[in-house]
Design a protein around this motif. Structure first.
Motif, mmCIF file in Angstrom:
data_model
loop_
_atom_site.group_PDB
_atom_site.id
_atom_site.type_symbol
_atom_site.label_atom_id
_atom_site.label_comp_id
_atom_site.label_asym_id
_atom_site.label_seq_id
_atom_site.Cartn_x
_atom_site.Cartn_y
_atom_site.Cartn_z
ATOM 1 N N THR A 6 -96.877 -74.609 -93.038
ATOM 2 C CA THR A 6 -96.586 -74.610 -94.481
ATOM 3 C C THR A 6 -95.217 -73.991 -94.760
ATOM 4 O O THR A 6 -94.847 -73.755 -95.892
ATOM 5 C CB THR A 6 -97.660 -73.838 -95.258
ATOM 6 O OG1 THR A 6 -97.738 -72.514 -94.729
ATOM 7 C CG2 THR A 6 -99.012 -74.499 -95.113
ATOM 8 N N THR A 7 -94.500 -73.681 -93.670
ATOM 9 C CA THR A 7 -93.166 -73.095 -93.830
ATOM 10 C C THR A 7 -92.242 -74.113 -94.490
ATOM 11 O O THR A 7 -92.193 -75.280 -94.067
ATOM 12 C CB THR A 7 -92.598 -72.695 -92.463
ATOM 13 O OG1 THR A 7 -93.520 -71.817 -91.845
ATOM 14 C CG2 THR A 7 -91.253 -72.011 -92.603
ATOM 15 N N SER A 8 -91.527 -73.672 -95.489
ATOM 16 C CA SER A 8 -90.626 -74.604 -96.184
ATOM 17 C C SER A 8 -89.459 -74.970 -95.291
ATOM 18 O O SER A 8 -89.003 -74.181 -94.485
ATOM 19 C CB SER A 8 -90.113 -73.964 -97.485
ATOM 20 O OG SER A 8 -89.363 -72.804 -97.203
ATOM 21 N N ASP A 47 -89.971 -88.032 -84.502
ATOM 22 C CA ASP A 47 -89.002 -87.359 -83.632
ATOM 23 C C ASP A 47 -88.958 -85.858 -83.922
ATOM 24 O O ASP A 47 -88.837 -85.039 -83.006
ATOM 25 C CB ASP A 47 -87.620 -87.971 -83.847
ATOM 26 C CG ASP A 47 -86.620 -87.470 -82.827
ATOM 27 O OD1 ASP A 47 -86.898 -87.630 -81.612
ATOM 28 O OD2 ASP A 47 -85.597 -86.867 -83.224
ATOM 29 N N HIS A 48 -89.081 -85.529 -85.216
ATOM 30 C CA HIS A 48 -89.105 -84.098 -85.564
ATOM 31 C C HIS A 48 -90.332 -83.417 -84.956
ATOM 32 O O HIS A 48 -90.237 -82.309 -84.417
ATOM 33 C CB HIS A 48 -89.126 -83.939 -87.087
ATOM 34 C CG HIS A 48 -89.130 -82.506 -87.524
ATOM 35 N ND1 HIS A 48 -87.995 -81.723 -87.540
ATOM 36 C CD2 HIS A 48 -90.146 -81.691 -87.937
ATOM 37 C CE1 HIS A 48 -88.301 -80.504 -87.951
ATOM 38 N NE2 HIS A 48 -89.606 -80.455 -88.205
ATOM 39 N N LEU A 90 -90.510 -79.364 -83.591
ATOM 40 C CA LEU A 90 -91.608 -78.893 -84.426
ATOM 41 C C LEU A 90 -91.502 -77.406 -84.722
ATOM 42 O O LEU A 90 -91.957 -76.928 -85.752
ATOM 43 C CB LEU A 90 -92.958 -79.196 -83.755
ATOM 44 C CG LEU A 90 -94.204 -78.925 -84.599
ATOM 45 C CD1 LEU A 90 -94.204 -79.767 -85.876
ATOM 46 C CD2 LEU A 90 -95.465 -79.212 -83.795
ATOM 47 N N GLU A 91 -90.889 -76.651 -83.789
ATOM 48 C CA GLU A 91 -90.798 -75.205 -84.004
ATOM 49 C C GLU A 91 -89.957 -74.859 -85.231
ATOM 50 O O GLU A 91 -90.041 -73.751 -85.773
ATOM 51 C CB GLU A 91 -90.223 -74.511 -82.755
ATOM 52 C CG GLU A 91 -88.796 -74.892 -82.421
ATOM 53 C CD GLU A 91 -88.741 -76.099 -81.491
ATOM 54 O OE1 GLU A 91 -87.684 -76.312 -80.865
ATOM 55 O OE2 GLU A 91 -89.759 -76.823 -81.377
ATOM 56 N N THR A 145 -96.746 -81.538 -75.592
ATOM 57 C CA THR A 145 -98.190 -81.659 -75.816
ATOM 58 C C THR A 145 -98.586 -81.130 -77.198
ATOM 59 O O THR A 145 -99.532 -81.636 -77.811
ATOM 60 C CB THR A 145 -98.976 -80.895 -74.744
ATOM 61 O OG1 THR A 145 -98.485 -79.548 -74.648
ATOM 62 C CG2 THR A 145 -98.866 -81.579 -73.392
ATOM 63 N N THR A 146 -97.841 -80.114 -77.693
ATOM 64 C CA THR A 146 -98.113 -79.626 -79.047
ATOM 65 C C THR A 146 -97.809 -80.725 -80.055
ATOM 66 O O THR A 146 -98.607 -81.013 -80.961
ATOM 67 C CB THR A 146 -97.270 -78.373 -79.358
ATOM 68 O OG1 THR A 146 -97.552 -77.366 -78.404
ATOM 69 C CG2 THR A 146 -97.573 -77.843 -80.764
ATOM 70 N N GLY A 147 -96.646 -81.358 -79.895
ATOM 71 C CA GLY A 147 -96.286 -82.464 -80.792
ATOM 72 C C GLY A 147 -97.243 -83.635 -80.652
ATOM 73 O O GLY A 147 -97.617 -84.270 -81.648
ATOM 74 N N ALA A 148 -97.645 -83.936 -79.449
ATOM 75 C CA ALA A 148 -98.550 -85.062 -79.224
ATOM 76 C C ALA A 148 -99.883 -84.859 -79.924
ATOM 77 O O ALA A 148 -100.505 -85.823 -80.404
ATOM 78 C CB ALA A 148 -98.773 -85.260 -77.728
ATOM 79 N N ASN A 149 -100.320 -83.636 -80.017
ATOM 80 C CA ASN A 149 -101.558 -83.341 -80.746
ATOM 81 C C ASN A 149 -101.403 -83.670 -82.235
ATOM 82 O O ASN A 149 -102.306 -84.238 -82.852
ATOM 83 C CB ASN A 149 -101.931 -81.870 -80.577
ATOM 84 C CG ASN A 149 -102.907 -81.664 -79.431
ATOM 85 O OD1 ASN A 149 -103.956 -82.278 -79.394
ATOM 86 N ND2 ASN A 149 -102.528 -80.804 -78.484
#
Length: 769
Positions: A5-7, A34-35, A40-41, A128-132
């Motif tokens: 929820t971080t802007s 792609d983001h 994602l971080e 793998t975090t993004g893939a989830n």
């Protein structure tokens, strides 16, 4: 995982309409995908995530999908639109992954060893975090199009998360591995550094290794764990590297260190490998890894360990013995040579202990207590070794038992006799159970009896022990010298538990006779008090059953002295009145008496045997008597009487100044008022062992015959050899029967017509009902 929820600054265009085509939809989705996969971080607002999800949902549920399941007039399904929508979006994702890995492969190609592993682990976590997230973004694609394709047998179509793993494996993982297996090699080098004592990042190893596990895909069942990639690309080279490492290390270590040092090293290495599995390997690697370590560290050096086993035993190196046992127990048949050597070691220790005890003497010279203590010391020491060093393992316990059975039954003290050891152990038990035994006074008697039972277990001729024990018990009961009824009952209970009711039946009946005899004596005394005023003799009698007591009447005559004749006659008459038809046999050789002196200034009480009493009362009417006169007066054989007289002369009651002439000593003096003259004579002591062994031989004949009859009654017919083996099997718990004795018993039973030879069948017998 919920979206952040971080802007963040909006990076994505306005959401396309529901009617948007693939080009417009993907143009909107591509930056978001792609983001998610690359950055994602940096954060993703909930609004942006919702817009991406909505765009995907709108496209997957557009009018192009409505045709799913509609049928044409010819009955076939119209699936063209639905196929096109799902397939196009799926392929767009696949194309994205291909482009996504280009820069990653360029970077990875420049890295080596730990740097490569860190980069790989970092990218794997990001990916793998993004893939989830991506998998949830394309929920409707997974739920409808992917599911239907797989249901129709297209197993190469995957849900989005699985697709991402498949793409990672095909385009990135295999790219790195193909280059000299850089990834697995880097992990193996880290593990080798750890084995060499260096500190490594175990978390890094775990992340990389677990990625190998995650990349395994079972196309038929995506939920099933598949270790194909893990086994091929990591486990196989890891096991091979482990074998090479420990082959080299163990050889080098043994060249410069002792076997004891190597035992510690091997134990430590096995513990490390177990820990390695727990920390960063898959649990299914454990079995193969430990088996390989056991092969290299233990089996290949087992013979060297086994050769040093005797030295460890000789010097009581318990810790090393424990390690050797623990290591060799891991491999098939690793303990067998140790068990055999342990058996030989225990046997030699037992034989040596008795040889030192006997020295230049003979078996006759051995003191029963010293003999038993020597046997028990060897047993206890090695029993503790079995418990402490070999964890009480059944095989070593069996080796201990086998060795003890050997040296307990055959040693320097027994010579060629199989009956000597049972005799000595029975005599030791007799000493323990007597009143004058210090252990009975100190309360250690029960534990001492338990130790006797330890040796009893190993006796082959338990019937010899039984007969000697019965004889000794009869003496303790007759002479009233038992330590306690409780201790006697405890020992009988132990023997009963070991050998059964039949073994102790006679012993228990002996106690019954003692109780009945007390009641009989009390009843007789009461009758005599009522009917006879001249009873000036205190009289106690024991009426003992012939079948239960190992007592033999004297082989010579005995003239009952006139002093006790009235009492003798009254009791005989009284007993016959109560038990008509029973025969009383008086065992004067076991009787004892107390005489009070009236011819000396000091009154003494002389405790005597019946034979000594018969001699001394002759001096109520004579001051001097010859040997022949005493023989005539008592009817005791000259051989026995000479020994009786020798004891009285030694005690200075009689004087023997002239050959075969015995005078009453008028000047007898003693420091004690009660003078015990009742000492065993050599002839009786020597006869006891001879009588016991004769009784044993006689009993064995009947036991063998009874066993044969019992077997034949059950089997009806049997061949000779089978019958002999069955007899040995059934009797061996009591004694070791000899084959000639069995054959002799068979012939006896054939003569008595309990069994017969079967016509036309060689060596076959039939039971005669």
């Amino acid at each position: 995982m919920a979206p952040s929820t971080t802007s963040s600054t909006d990076r994505f265009a306005k959401i396309p309409p529901k009617t948007a085509d693939l080009a417009d939809t993907w143009a909107f989705l591509n930056p978001g995908v792609d983001h998610i996969m690359s950055n994602l971080e940096a954060g993703l607002t909930f609004a942006n995530y919702t817009n991406l999800y909505t765009a995907t949902y709108n496209y997957c549920t557009s009018t192009k999908m409505v045709g799913i399941g509609n049928s044409k007039s010819d009955g076939s399904s119209n699936r063209t639109g639905a196929n096109l929508v799902g397939s196009d979006l799926y392929h767009k994702l696949t194309e994205y992954f291909t482009i996504h890995f280009v820069s990653m492969k360029q970077t990875a190609g420049t890295l080596q060893d730990e740097e490569l592993l860190r980069y790989y682990a970092s990218e794997w976590h990001r990916y793998t975090t993004g893939a989830n997230y991506l998998n949830r973004l394309f929920t409707y694609l997974n739920r409808y199009w992917v599911k239907r394709e797989r249901d129709e047998g297209k197993k190469e179509i995957y849900p989005v998360y699985t697709l991402s793993l498949a793409q990672w494996k095909a385009q990135f993982f295999l790219f790195i591995q193909t280059d000299k297996q850089k990834l697995a090699s880097g992990v193996l080098r880290l593990i080798e550094r750890q084995r060499n004592g260096e500190m490594i990042d175990q978390g890094l190893v775990k992340k990389v290794v677990l990625s190998f596990v995650s990349l395994g895909l079972d196309n038929t069942d995506l939920n099933k764990e598949c270790l194909e990639v893990y086994k091929e690309h990591f486990e196989a080279p890891f096991i091979q590297a482990t074998e090479q490492y420990y082959n080299k290390e163990s050889e080098a270590f043994l060249a410069e260190n002792t076997v004891s040092d190597y035992l510690k090293k091997a134990e430590e290495r096995l513990r490390e490998e177990e820990d390695r599995v727990e920390r960063y390997l898959h649990t299914k690697t454990r079995k193969e890894l430990i088996q390989k370590c056991e092969e290299v560290l233990i089996r290949q050096h087992a013979e060297l360990m086994q050769d040093s086993f005797q030295k460890l035993l000789d010097f009581d190196q318990d810790e090393d013995l424990q390690r050797m046992y623990a290591l060799l127990s891991r491999i098939p048949d690793g303990l067998d040579p140790l068990r055999k050597r342990f058996e030989i070691h225990v046997k030699q220790a037992g034989l040596s202990a008795i040889s030192k005890l006997v020295g230049e003497g003979t078996a006759v010279d051995v003191d029963p207590k010293i003999y038993v203590d020597a046997l028990l010391e060897v047993h206890q020491k090695n029993s503790e070794t079995v418990t402490r060093s070999f964890r009480g393992e059944a095989g070593f316990a069996a080796s201990l038992d086998k060795a003890c059975r050997e040296f307990v039954n055959r040693n320097a003290a027994t010579g060629s006799s199989s009956t000597k050891s049972p005799e000595l152990i029975a005599k030791h038990a007799d000493m323990l159970l007597r009143k004058n035994n210090k252990m009975a006074e100190e309360g250690d008697l029960e534990s001492a009896l338990n130790r006797v039972m330890v040796l009893f277990k190993y006796l082959e001729d338990k019937d010899v022990f039984q007969t000697f024990y019965t004889t000794k018990l009869s003496k303790r009961l007759i002479h009233g010298v038992s330590a306690s009824d409780e201790s006697e009952a405890s020992m009988i209970s132990k023997l009963k538990e070991a050998c059964g009711f039949e073994y102790t039946n006679k012993l228990q009946r002996m106690f019954t006779d003692m109780s009945l005899s007390k009641d009989l004596t009390d009843s007789f005394k009461e009758r005599m008090t009522q009917n006879h005023d001249d009873m000036d003799i205190t009289f106690t009698v024991m009426v003992l059953g012939t079948n239960f007591w190992p007592l033999n009447p004297p082989t010579h005559g005995f003239t009952i002295p006139v002093e006790i004749m009235p009492t003798y006659e009254r009791f005989t008459k009284y007993y016959q009145s109560k038990h008509s038809g029973r025969k009383l046999t008086w065992l004067w050789n076991y009787s004892k008496n107390e005489l009070r002196t009236n011819y000396l200034n000091q009154k003494y009480i002389l405790m005597t045997s019946a034979y000594q009493m018969a001699v001394l009362v002759q001096y109520n009417r004579n001051d001097t008597l010859s040997l022949d006169e005493l023989v005539a007066a008592t009817a005791i054989s000259k051989d026995i009487l000479s020994q009786v007289l020798a004891l009285l002369v030694k005690a200075k009651i009689l004087i023997n100044e002239e050959k075969d002439q015995y005078d009453l000593n008028p000047s007898f003096k003693s420091k004690k008022i009660r003078v015990n003259l009742n000492q065993p004579i050599k002839a009786e002591v020597k006869a006891e062992s001879s009588d016991v062994l004769k009784a044993v031989d006689e009993d064995r004949k009947y036991v063998i015959q009874a066993t044969i009859v019992r077997i034949m009654k059950a089997r009806k017919t049997m061949k000779n050899q089978a019958l002999i083996q069955e007899v040995i099997s059934q009797i061996s718990q009591r004694f070791a029967p000899k084959i000639p004795d069995i054959k002799k018993a068979v012939e006896t039973l054939l003569e008595k017509e309990y069994m017969e030879r079967v016509d036309g069948q060689k060596d076959t017998f039939a039971y005669v009902a």
